[in-house]
Design an enzyme around this catalytic site. Structure first.
Site, PDB file in Angstrom:
ATOM      1  N   SER A  30      -8.614  -1.610  -0.507  1.00  0.00           N
ATOM      2  CA  SER A  30      -9.108  -0.162  -0.284  1.00  0.00           C
ATOM      3  C   SER A  30     -10.489  -0.053  -0.956  1.00  0.00           C
ATOM      4  CB  SER A  30      -8.257   0.945  -0.580  1.00  0.00           C
ATOM      5  OG  SER A  30      -6.891   0.914   0.263  1.00  0.00           O
ATOM      6  N   TYR A  72      -0.476  -0.047   9.237  1.00  0.00           N
ATOM      7  CA  TYR A  72      -1.537  -0.854   9.713  1.00  0.00           C
ATOM      8  C   TYR A  72      -1.561  -0.584  11.539  1.00  0.00           C
ATOM      9  CZ  TYR A  72      -2.575  -2.869   5.383  1.00  0.00           C
ATOM     10  OH  TYR A  72      -3.025  -3.246   3.971  1.00  0.00           O
ATOM     11  N   ARG A  77       0.864  -1.290  -0.084  1.00  0.00           N
ATOM     12  CA  ARG A  77       0.027   0.112  -0.045  1.00  0.00           C
ATOM     13  C   ARG A  77       0.703   1.259  -0.019  1.00  0.00           C
ATOM     14  NH1 ARG A  77      -5.116  -1.763   3.828  1.00  0.00           N
ATOM     15  NH2 ARG A  77      -6.429  -1.118   2.244  1.00  0.00           N
TER      16      ARG A  77
HETATM   17  P1  NAD Z   1      -7.498  -2.583   8.668  1.00  0.00           P
HETATM   18  O1  NAD Z   1      -8.707  -2.742   7.783  1.00  0.00           O
HETATM   19  O2  NAD Z   1      -6.549  -3.351   8.643  1.00  0.00           O
HETATM   20  O3  NAD Z   1      -8.088  -2.205  10.179  1.00  0.00           O
HETATM   21  C1  NAD Z   1      -8.954  -1.295  10.215  1.00  0.00           C
HETATM   22  C2  NAD Z   1      -8.924  -0.147  11.325  1.00  0.00           C
HETATM   23  O4  NAD Z   1      -8.805  -0.996  12.552  1.00  0.00           O
HETATM   24  C3  NAD Z   1      -7.502   0.337  11.373  1.00  0.00           C
HETATM   25  O5  NAD Z   1      -7.736   1.700  11.214  1.00  0.00           O
HETATM   26  C4  NAD Z   1      -6.843   0.199  12.791  1.00  0.00           C
HETATM   27  O6  NAD Z   1      -6.160   1.174  13.191  1.00  0.00           O
HETATM   28  C5  NAD Z   1      -8.147  -0.228  13.730  1.00  0.00           C
HETATM   29  N1  NAD Z   1      -7.738  -1.161  14.774  1.00  0.00           N
HETATM   30  C6  NAD Z   1      -7.030  -1.874  15.046  1.00  0.00           C
HETATM   31  N2  NAD Z   1      -7.095  -2.359  16.529  1.00  0.00           N
HETATM   32  C7  NAD Z   1      -8.003  -1.787  17.096  1.00  0.00           C
HETATM   33  C8  NAD Z   1      -8.677  -1.475  18.267  1.00  0.00           C
HETATM   34  N3  NAD Z   1      -8.241  -2.328  19.291  1.00  0.00           N
HETATM   35  N4  NAD Z   1      -9.562  -0.607  18.429  1.00  0.00           N
HETATM   36  C9  NAD Z   1      -9.836   0.329  17.559  1.00  0.00           C
HETATM   37  N5  NAD Z   1      -9.447   0.293  16.244  1.00  0.00           N
HETATM   38  C10 NAD Z   1      -8.391  -0.785  15.741  1.00  0.00           C
HETATM   39  O7  NAD Z   1      -6.980  -1.297   8.125  1.00  0.00           O
HETATM   40  P2  NAD Z   1      -6.858  -0.389   6.557  1.00  0.00           P
HETATM   41  O8  NAD Z   1      -8.485   0.284   6.547  1.00  0.00           O
HETATM   42  O9  NAD Z   1      -6.694  -1.559   5.871  1.00  0.00           O
HETATM   43  O10 NAD Z   1      -6.247   0.754   6.864  1.00  0.00           O
HETATM   44  C11 NAD Z   1      -4.875   0.966   7.666  1.00  0.00           C
HETATM   45  C12 NAD Z   1      -4.186   2.061   7.339  1.00  0.00           C
HETATM   46  O11 NAD Z   1      -3.603   1.853   6.112  1.00  0.00           O
HETATM   47  C13 NAD Z   1      -4.845   3.336   7.282  1.00  0.00           C
HETATM   48  O12 NAD Z   1      -4.154   4.108   7.856  1.00  0.00           O
HETATM   49  C14 NAD Z   1      -5.035   4.001   5.983  1.00  0.00           C
HETATM   50  O13 NAD Z   1      -5.028   5.067   5.688  1.00  0.00           O
HETATM   51  C15 NAD Z   1      -3.859   3.013   5.384  1.00  0.00           C
HETATM   52  N6  NAD Z   1      -3.776   2.979   4.055  1.00  0.00           N
HETATM   53  C16 NAD Z   1      -3.014   3.224   3.094  1.00  0.00           C
HETATM   54  C17 NAD Z   1      -3.162   3.105   1.669  1.00  0.00           C
HETATM   55  C18 NAD Z   1      -2.075   3.771   0.790  1.00  0.00           C
HETATM   56  O14 NAD Z   1      -1.038   4.488   0.930  1.00  0.00           O
HETATM   57  N7  NAD Z   1      -2.146   3.129  -0.364  1.00  0.00           N
HETATM   58  C19 NAD Z   1      -4.211   2.496   1.190  1.00  0.00           C
HETATM   59  C20 NAD Z   1      -5.188   1.932   2.229  1.00  0.00           C
HETATM   60  C21 NAD Z   1      -4.873   2.250   3.611  1.00  0.00           C
END
Ligand code: NAD
Length: 377
Positions: A134, A229, A123
């Site tokens: 995403s 993450y 990512r």
């Molecule tokens: P994910 O689906 O792995 O997790 C979902 C969310 O759950 C995350 O925000 C995580 O912090 C949260 N979480 C974990 N444990 C928790 C707890 N105990 N209580 C509450 N929340 C908790 O995450 P995702 O949607 O795949 O995205 C993760 C990160 O990656 C984000 O910062 C997102 O912006 C980033 N991201 C970057 C790119 C990129 O740069 N290309 C693309 C997608 C996502």
């Protein structure tokens, strides 16, 4: 090179890997043929006529695809019945989830095929256009709110009507990653009062920018782990978090949980005692159901009721919005393919390319070890 698009065989899967619009793109870029199985897009409302019009070659049954195509594009990883058809040297791109499907990966390698996992694409900014996780998380977050509102007995928005004043519904979103933020935006658009929580401090600003309130615990602990993450939190943090959720559970009408930690089971954050204090008619949607669930009462793939609280554990939310999810997935997979073979007759697998190396799982007969992941930002 020819591309093949079979009909998905996983029960209930309604998505298709390539839409007619992307058939046009592939042919324009010089692919000799795009073979599409008759009916492949039907459940996503992409009909055979549209594929024909786009220039695709329609074929009957999956065998013709697997026996002819150089590159097979799929949504789900190959099913066992599909593996039998894989031919030597074929390339397959799909949401393979190699860590969870080791046996399948071995079988693909035994067939001497090359495979890529769309879910393993790193990512990084450059790869955002290929980022199917995403795209699908965005859809899941949106659909989670719709599924909740479908079984919730009131409006989400507040209204003043001649028949009485209606208070807005209160929604709590736990985990503000891609799916959580999408759920927040959707619930806000429907007029609900929305609160969001996440362990990563960076989420605060994002939650607030969508017009939701960010709720916090008193403990200071940064939940940011490798690659943006989440990491596993301390016992103290989880306890404080659950105390906060229990207070919220008394007040809110809908809870949508999305908390995930890569490579670990989902943290259990909504316990039975929290469901006990929720109002009758409340709804919990557990987007972590596939990874074991954030709620103790979740039944994977189902809706259950506990104490007049409905708990939704559907694991096919993107497939429940099949046209949208196929469109976005098709854009992701087509752009990924074109990044490796823009025009050439030969596929250019460049293992020094971080994105290619991250996504490749098998190369001919070899299983490649997972690529090292980038350090935390
Ligand atoms: P994910 O689906 O792995 O997790 C979902 C969310 O759950 C995350 O925000 C995580 O912090 C949260 N979480 C974990 N444990 C928790 C707890 N105990 N209580 C509450 N929340 C908790 O995450 P995702 O949607 O795949 O995205 C993760 C990160 O990656 C984000 O910062 C997102 O912006 C980033 N991201 C970057 C790119 C990129 O740069 N290309 C693309 C997608 C996502």
């Amino acid at each position: 090179l020819s591309v093949g698009v079979p009909k998905e065989v996983y029960p209930g899967e309604r998505r298709v890997a390539v839409t007619p619009a992307n058939v046009v793109v592939l042919l324009k870029k010089g692919y000799s043929k795009v073979l599409v199985e008759r009916g492949a897009g039907a459940e996503a409302d992409f009909l055979d006529e549209a594929y024909t019009k786009a220039g695709a070659t329609l074929v009957d049954g999956p065998q013709s695809i697997w026996s002819q195509a150089d590159i097979v594009l799929k949504v789900r990883g190959p099913a066992l019945e599909e593996v039998e058809h894989i031919k030597e040297g074929q390339t397959i791109i799909s949401l393979l989830q190699p860590a969870q499907n080791k046996e399948l990966v071995q079988k693909i390698a035994d067939r001497k095929a090359t495979s890529f996992a769309m879910d393993m694409i790193p990512r990084i900014s450059r790869a955002q256009v290929f980022d199917a996780l995403s795209s699908m998380a965005n859809i899941a977050g949106y659909k989670a709110v719709l599924e909740a509102s479908n079984v919730f007995g009131r409006f989400l928005t507040g209204q003043v009507t001649a028949a009485g004043k209606i208070p807005p519904c209160k929604v709590l979103i736990i985990g503000a990653g891609v799916a959580g933020l999408s759920a927040i935006a959707t619930a806000r658009r429907m007029g609900a009062i929305v609160r969001g929580f996440d362990t990563r401090p960076a989420a605060k600003e994002q939650v607030q920018s969508l017009g939701a309130e960010f709720i916090e615990v008193e403990i200071e602990e940064d939940g940011s782990g490798a690659g943006g993450y989440a990491k596993e939190m301390s016992k103290e943090f989880i306890e404080a978090e659950m105390k906060l959720f229990k207070e919220q559970a008394r007040e809110v009408d809908i809870i949508i949980t999305t908390a995930l930690i890569p490579g670990k089971p989902a943290p259990k954050l909504i316990k039975m005692d929290m469901l006990d204090v929720m109002k009758p008619g409340s709804v919990v949607v557990d987007l972590a159901a596939e990874a074991g669930g954030n709620c103790e009462a979740t039944k994977k793939g189902e809706m259950t009721t506990y104490n007049d609280v409905k708990i939704i554990g559907y694991t096919d939310l993107p497939s429940r919005l099949p046209t949208q999810s196929s469109t976005l997935y098709s854009n992701n997979i087509t752009k990924f393919l074109l990044s490796m073979a823009p025009k050439e007759k030969e596929f250019g697998i460049d293992l020094s390319d971080e994105v290619v190396r991250g996504a490749i799982v098998t190369q001919k007969g070899d299983i490649l070890p997972p690529a090292p992941r980038p350090p935390p930002p």
